[in-house]
Design a protein around this motif. Sequence first.
Motif, PDB file in Angstrom:
ATOM      1  N   VAL B 134       0.869  -1.172   0.000  1.00 48.96           N
ATOM      2  CA  VAL B 134       0.000   0.000   0.000  1.00 48.96           C
ATOM      3  C   VAL B 134       0.908   1.224   0.000  1.00 48.96           C
ATOM      4  CG1 VAL B 134      -1.768   1.264   1.244  1.00 48.96           C
ATOM      5  CG2 VAL B 134      -1.796  -1.230   1.232  1.00 48.96           C
ATOM      6  N   LEU B 135       0.854   1.978  -1.074  1.00 50.02           N
ATOM      7  CA  LEU B 135       1.731   3.143  -1.202  1.00 50.02           C
ATOM      8  C   LEU B 135       0.975   4.386  -0.771  1.00 50.02           C
ATOM      9  CD1 LEU B 135       2.941   1.675  -4.484  1.00 50.02           C
ATOM     10  CD2 LEU B 135       4.608   2.508  -2.810  1.00 50.02           C
ATOM     11  N   ALA B 136       1.521   5.052   0.226  1.00 46.65           N
ATOM     12  CA  ALA B 136       0.833   6.209   0.783  1.00 46.65           C
ATOM     13  C   ALA B 136       1.777   7.393   0.887  1.00 46.65           C
ATOM     14  CB  ALA B 136       0.277   5.853   2.165  1.00 46.65           C
ATOM     15  N   GLY B 137       1.217   8.585   0.925  1.00 42.13           N
ATOM     16  CA  GLY B 137       2.004   9.802   1.097  1.00 42.13           C
ATOM     17  C   GLY B 137       2.263  10.062   2.569  1.00 42.13           C
ATOM     18  N   THR B 138       2.761  11.234   2.860  1.00 44.18           N
ATOM     19  CA  THR B 138       3.097  11.538   4.245  1.00 44.18           C
ATOM     20  C   THR B 138       1.853  11.613   5.129  1.00 44.18           C
ATOM     21  OG1 THR B 138       3.127  13.813   3.538  1.00 44.18           O
ATOM     22  CG2 THR B 138       5.263  12.760   3.836  1.00 44.18           C
TER      23      THR B 138
END
Lengths: 195, 241
Positions: B134-138
């Motif tokens: 799961v690629l997430a931002g800050t």
Amino acid sequence: MPSPSTDRSARLAELLARTALADQAAYAELYRLTASHLYAVALRILREPSAAEDVLQEAFVSVWHHAGSYSTAKAKPQTWLTSIVRNRCLDQLRRREPDTVTMTRDEDESEMEFETPGPTPIELLVAGAEANSVRDCVERLDGSHKQAIALAFYQGLSHAELAHHLRQPLGTVKSWVRRGLERLKACLEGAGVTR
Amino acid sequence: MNLSRPDRSERLDALAAEYALGTLDGRTRRRLDRIAQTDPTVAAALRGWEWRLAALTEGMPGITPPVHVWEAIRQRLGFSGESDAAGPGASAPWWASLALWRGLALAGFALAFALGLLLVAPTTERPYEGVVVVLAGTDAKPALVATGERGSRFLTVKAVATVEVPAGRALELWMLPDGRAPVSMGLVPASGIDRLALRAPVGIALQDIPALAVSIEPPGGSPTGAPTGPVVYTGRVERFY
């Protein structure tokens, strides 16, 4: 009002025209917009990522040198690009096989065939045709004709491979393909889809 | 055989159709190619069928090619480095930054989301054995989800939120091996779903890879083979086996 697909075609045609003038940025954009489609086409036929990568690379190098010839093509830009890629794939497939008719994929091999994600050839034939009225024509083909044409088109099977795959005599398969193509053509012409 | 004679037009048309469909054997195919080089009628018949049939690939789901294909093309054509690509920065490389790894820990809860995804995946005879990233931002909000079965050579990447990409820029996915420089996996979509072809099955390609990241790059991907733009998303490689 232009449809998204006309917009896309106009954009790609413009990028091809600029590529013909050696515009590297236009060429990069052309790659960005079309590479995944063209790679999918090549991968499905060749079934080996490295072979598909080579074809994609060669096709794009050729596009850089011959983008100018698109202006005389009676095809949409993506269609033109796709036919370049397909052509190279088929050349490569047919080079792999000896001139004599042989079976290159036997039962065991087909079990282990390169895994192609997603839909079957028949589903693709119908889904791909959805974009235009080719769909109706494809839908109207007899089941066996449709299957033979889909397998040949999406997986690059030759007559001999089709015969083996469909467990039918070579002559039967040849006539399915021939009659299927004749009907497809007649129908496409009737629908005004000849380019 | 003079295929362009008017009384042979049906024969030519049938051959051209099979040429484009791809069912002709190599010898006949090459022979037609040779004839087409000097006979415009034959050439037009071949191209006509190629274009007619190529239209059948419209709507086929795309598969993002590996980034090195674009690099190889640029190299073969003798293009110089992308002028607008950021040069190597003077500061420490971003993948060595502590904030990145902190972000990864934060994104952990997003895993619940991924499990939800697995539940809606088509049921198969075997239990799912693969990876989920799961690629997430800050802000720890999932933006992209990557999944792949252990034995598959494809990683499926789906944008699960609106992903903002500056005009003329692309998203590139990277493997982050422990303590070494990132390795590109290809471009990923800012919307919809796409499949990345890997050089080895997922289980092997991601064997020693703790995390993936996504950076903003020039169209076609980073010209240098290392990330040049800002990293916008990161995620741990979770193994379900």
